[in-house]
Scaffold this motif. Structure first.
Motif, PDB file in Angstrom:
ATOM      1  N   ARG A  83       0.797  -1.395  -0.004  1.00 46.69           N
ATOM      2  CA  ARG A  83       0.119   0.238   0.066  1.00 46.69           C
ATOM      3  C   ARG A  83       0.880   1.249  -0.125  1.00 46.69           C
ATOM      4  NH1 ARG A  83      -5.574  -0.297   3.674  1.00 46.69           N
ATOM      5  NH2 ARG A  83      -6.025  -2.690   3.355  1.00 46.69           N
ATOM      6  N   LEU A  84       1.969   1.343   0.769  1.00 40.55           N
ATOM      7  CA  LEU A  84       2.876   2.301   0.751  1.00 40.55           C
ATOM      8  C   LEU A  84       3.482   2.513  -0.746  1.00 40.55           C
ATOM      9  CD1 LEU A  84       5.083   2.087   3.928  1.00 40.55           C
ATOM     10  CD2 LEU A  84       3.616   4.117   3.325  1.00 40.55           C
ATOM     11  N   VAL A  85       3.899   1.380  -1.176  1.00 38.18           N
ATOM     12  CA  VAL A  85       4.670   1.732  -2.565  1.00 38.18           C
ATOM     13  C   VAL A  85       3.861   2.072  -3.516  1.00 38.18           C
ATOM     14  CG1 VAL A  85       5.800   0.358  -4.198  1.00 38.18           C
ATOM     15  CG2 VAL A  85       6.269   0.049  -1.892  1.00 38.18           C
ATOM     16  N   ALA A  86       2.308   1.687  -3.318  1.00 35.01           N
ATOM     17  CA  ALA A  86       1.487   2.004  -4.570  1.00 35.01           C
ATOM     18  C   ALA A  86       1.332   3.503  -4.530  1.00 35.01           C
ATOM     19  CB  ALA A  86       0.009   1.441  -3.930  1.00 35.01           C
ATOM     20  N   ASP A 371       1.198   4.476  13.157  1.00 38.40           N
ATOM     21  CA  ASP A 371      -0.332   4.717  13.221  1.00 38.40           C
ATOM     22  C   ASP A 371      -0.544   5.900  12.367  1.00 38.40           C
ATOM     23  OD1 ASP A 371      -0.111   2.565  15.180  1.00 38.40           O
ATOM     24  OD2 ASP A 371      -1.240   4.009  16.838  1.00 38.40           O
ATOM     25  N   GLU A 372       0.120   7.072  12.204  1.00 41.10           N
ATOM     26  CA  GLU A 372      -0.234   8.168  11.480  1.00 41.10           C
ATOM     27  C   GLU A 372       0.001   7.608   9.976  1.00 41.10           C
ATOM     28  OE1 GLU A 372       2.427  11.565   9.828  1.00 41.10           O
ATOM     29  OE2 GLU A 372       2.512  11.307  11.732  1.00 41.10           O
ATOM     30  N   VAL A 373       0.909   6.856   9.528  1.00 44.28           N
ATOM     31  CA  VAL A 373       1.107   6.468   8.207  1.00 44.28           C
ATOM     32  C   VAL A 373      -0.131   5.155   7.969  1.00 44.28           C
ATOM     33  CG1 VAL A 373       2.643   5.196   6.678  1.00 44.28           C
ATOM     34  CG2 VAL A 373       3.540   7.090   7.996  1.00 44.28           C
ATOM     35  N   LEU A 377      -3.040   5.335   4.931  1.00 47.15           N
ATOM     36  CA  LEU A 377      -3.048   4.165   3.694  1.00 47.15           C
ATOM     37  C   LEU A 377      -4.599   3.930   3.837  1.00 47.15           C
ATOM     38  CD1 LEU A 377       0.247   2.623   4.397  1.00 47.15           C
ATOM     39  CD2 LEU A 377      -0.437   3.955   2.507  1.00 47.15           C
ATOM     40  N   GLY A 378      -5.402   4.111   4.756  1.00 52.56           N
ATOM     41  CA  GLY A 378      -6.747   3.854   4.732  1.00 52.56           C
ATOM     42  C   GLY A 378      -7.102   2.697   5.685  1.00 52.56           C
TER      43      GLY A 378
END
Length: 394
Positions: A83-86, A371-373, A377-378
């Motif tokens: 999800r991060l990389v997307a 938690d913030e990140v 990411l949803g």
């Protein structure tokens, strides 16, 4: 904000090469999310001097980065990274080749969901070739790339440069490659892999060594503090036991120096008028200059050489650097709060006139931004709690 403020970077590396590559991007505004192992973090956190569990090196190496603790070996952790990389522009990683593929996070797998992705892959020997699966730290890259062989004195064992120069060189090539790939992406819309081998980054710095060897079989050897074939360029001991570095190898500078130290006959000697002639008389010139330096203190030598406009200088310790007025005037000594102590960090290089880099915050606590990140990411609060409970994140 910095010139890279519109770039999102995911860092999957540890220790030096990968993290330094991402650090350089973070210093110029890139949004860098560093993925670390829960409960452990980057081993660099524990290297050398510590403050409250983190190394002082860490606070510099991870400045401006967000720390997210994720277990890359767990399927749920791998999904977090996907999800991060997307949403990312660049991924920086320095695992052994094949490791990310084992975790379903290789470039081919990630690029299916994000074809614009640029992946910087730093490793000892590169992603291809017969040595690719061997472990390779900076020391090995420095040795294989030719640097160790020529460093030191001829009558002693080769020595290392006092820092992890191989890792740092690879990191800088990684940044250069990433920005070239991003530039190309603006024309094609497609990302690519930037493959940086530590030994190749070192080898790229070896100046004329390969052409000279290919031409007549010459092998450059260790020469201590001298610069072979470029005369005079050496380090000399002064009367007070301190050392002066002198680079008087240009023809006009050599003449000025000889007159400045009271040897006008050498300045006018036609045999010494060019570098080829001076090279033939290397030992003689080194003795003459060495004898003069031995008769004066370092400060006296620097005063004479400055008046003659000869490039010269003292050899700085870190204590000399920290108090030097030029370093301070150029913003190269940054001071930050670290609890009740002061943290001194090196300034940002290079200096950009319109969009300079800067330090927004020092290296974060392990998992400080998890938690913030995840929320960005949803992931819901319940999802985040479940991942914590399963020790997938931390």
């Amino acid at each position: 904000m910095g010139p890279l403020a519109d770039l999102k970077v995911v860092e999957l590396g540890t220790l030096i090469a990968g993290p330094y590559c991402a650090r350089l991007m973070a210093e110029f505004g890139a949004d860098v999310v560093k993925v670390e192992t829960p409960g452990e973090g980057d081993p660099l956190r524990k290297w050398r001097k510590l403050h409250e569990g983190n190394s002082l090196w860490w606070y510099a190496q991870a400045r401006n980065k967000k720390s997210v603790a994720v277990n890359l070996k767990a399927p749920e952790g791998q999904e977090v990274v996907r999800r991060l990389v997307a949403q990312a522009d660049i991924v920086v990683e320095n695992f052994r080749p094949g490791t990310l593929e084992k975790w379903n996070l290789g470039y081919e797998q990630l690029a299916k969901e994000n074809p614009r992705l640029v992946m910087v892959r730093l490793s000892g020997f590169g992603q291809t070739g017969p040595y690719k699966d061997q472990p390779g730290f900076g020391a090995i890259g420095e040795s294989m790339g030719g640097m160790r062989y020529i460093t030191g004195y001829p009558d002693r064992a080769p020595v290392r440069v006092g820092i992890s120069i191989g890792d740092s060189l690879a990191a800088m090539f990684g940044v250069i490659g990433a920005l070239m790939a991003i530039h190309n992406r603006t024309k094609t819309g497609k990302g690519q892999v930037v493959d940086v081998a530590l030994y190749e980054a070192v080898f790229a710095m070896m100046e004329s060594m390969l052409p000279e060897y290919g031409y007549d079989g010459s092998v450059r050897e260790r020469t201590g503090s001298a610069l072979p074939g470029i005369v005079p360029s050496n380090t000399y001991r002064c009367k007070d036991g301190q050392y002066v570095v002198i680079g008087a190898n240009a023809d006009s500078i050599f003449k000025r120096m000889m007159r400045g130290i009271g040897l006008p006959a050498l300045a006018d000697d036609p045999e010494l008028a060019d570098n080829a002639g001076r090279t033939r008389h290397t030992e003689r010139l080194d003795k003459v200059i060495g004898d003069w330096c031995a008769s004066v203190t370092l400060d006296e030598a620097l005063a004479v050489l400055a008046k003659a406009e000869v490039p010269s200088g003292r050899i700085y310790s870190i204590a000399d650097i920290a108090k030097d007025l030029h370093f301070q005037a150029r913003g190269m000594i940054e001071r930050h709060k670290l609890g009740e102590r002061e943290l001194v960090l090196p300034g940002i290089v290079p200096k950009l006139s319109e969009t300079p880099g800067g330090t927004k915050w020092i290296g974060p606590r392990l998992g400080e931004h998890t938690d913030e990140v995840l929320a960005s990411l949803g992931y819901s609060a319940a999802d985040i709690a479940r991942l914590h409970a399963a020790a997938t994140v931390g």
